[in-house]
Design a protein around this motif. Structure first.
Motif, PDB file in Angstrom:
ATOM      1  N   HIS A  31       0.816  -1.218   0.000  1.00 43.76           N
ATOM      2  CA  HIS A  31       0.000   0.000   0.000  1.00 43.76           C
ATOM      3  C   HIS A  31       0.853   1.274   0.000  1.00 43.76           C
ATOM      4  N   ALA A  42      -4.776   1.502  -5.843  1.00 40.02           N
ATOM      5  CA  ALA A  42      -4.609   1.679  -4.410  1.00 40.02           C
ATOM      6  C   ALA A  42      -3.490   0.809  -3.830  1.00 40.02           C
ATOM      7  N   LYS A 121      -1.959   3.451   3.298  1.00 43.15           N
ATOM      8  CA  LYS A 121      -3.063   2.895   2.509  1.00 43.15           C
ATOM      9  C   LYS A 121      -4.117   3.971   2.280  1.00 43.15           C
ATOM     10  N   GLN A 122      -4.921   3.766   1.255  1.00 35.21           N
ATOM     11  CA  GLN A 122      -6.041   4.662   1.016  1.00 35.21           C
ATOM     12  C   GLN A 122      -7.011   4.569   2.190  1.00 35.21           C
ATOM     13  N   PRO A 123      -7.521   5.677   2.673  1.00 35.96           N
ATOM     14  CA  PRO A 123      -8.348   5.654   3.887  1.00 35.96           C
ATOM     15  C   PRO A 123      -9.643   4.862   3.731  1.00 35.96           C
ATOM     16  N   TRP A 124     -10.097   4.658   2.514  1.00 38.23           N
ATOM     17  CA  TRP A 124     -11.336   3.913   2.303  1.00 38.23           C
ATOM     18  C   TRP A 124     -11.113   2.393   2.286  1.00 38.23           C
ATOM     19  N   PHE A 125      -9.837   1.962   2.253  1.00 36.08           N
ATOM     20  CA  PHE A 125      -9.539   0.537   2.225  1.00 36.08           C
ATOM     21  C   PHE A 125      -9.563  -0.019   3.643  1.00 36.08           C
ATOM     22  N   GLN A 126     -10.360  -1.056   3.847  1.00 34.76           N
ATOM     23  CA  GLN A 126     -10.459  -1.674   5.187  1.00 34.76           C
ATOM     24  C   GLN A 126      -9.543  -2.872   5.295  1.00 34.76           C
TER      25      GLN A 126
END
Length: 126
Positions: A31, A42, A121-126
């Motif tokens: 990431h 991402a 990491k992208q903040p929307w990736f869980q």
């Protein structure tokens, strides 16, 4: 799953084809912001494998030297026609190949063992 397993892959236009002669040592999902920029996505999913176990089946690859956060660079093997990245070597270490899992004919075979650089990491990736 025996010792003689092989896994084929290649680029979009099929000018470059390769075969893995073993399962990867491990698979990571990176990431870092460098991978995000290089892939336009991402993250990237890399299968780490000994270079001696990667056989070229068709076509030469273009080696593109790119910078890296470590300062040691990365050598990306790309199809000379469609420009897809099929594997790379990091930090001047040609003994290990980081095969782009998405270029395998069956990428489902190698889900990530670990996620790295999750701090970027992208903040929307869980």
């Amino acid at each position: 799953m025996g010792d003689n397993e092989t896994f084929d892959g290649g680029c979009d236009c099929r000018a470059v084809r390769y075969r893995l002669h073993a399962r990867p040592l491990f698979v990571h999902c990176c990431h870092c912001r460098w991978c995000q920029r290089e892939t336009g996505s991402a993250f990237v999913i890399n299968a780490l494998i000994e270079t001696a176990r990667v056989e070229g089946l068709a076509g030469p690859v273009d080696i593109v030297d790119t910078p890296s956060a470590s300062g040691q660079g990365q050598r990306i093997a790309r199809c000379p026609t469609c420009r897809i990245a099929v594997w790379s070597h990091y930090g001047g270490s040609p003994q290990l190949s980081f095969v782009r899992v998405g270029t395998l004919d069956n990428p489902d075979a190698f889900p990530p063992d670990i996620h790295i650089y999750t701090s970027t990491k992208q903040p929307w990736f869980q």
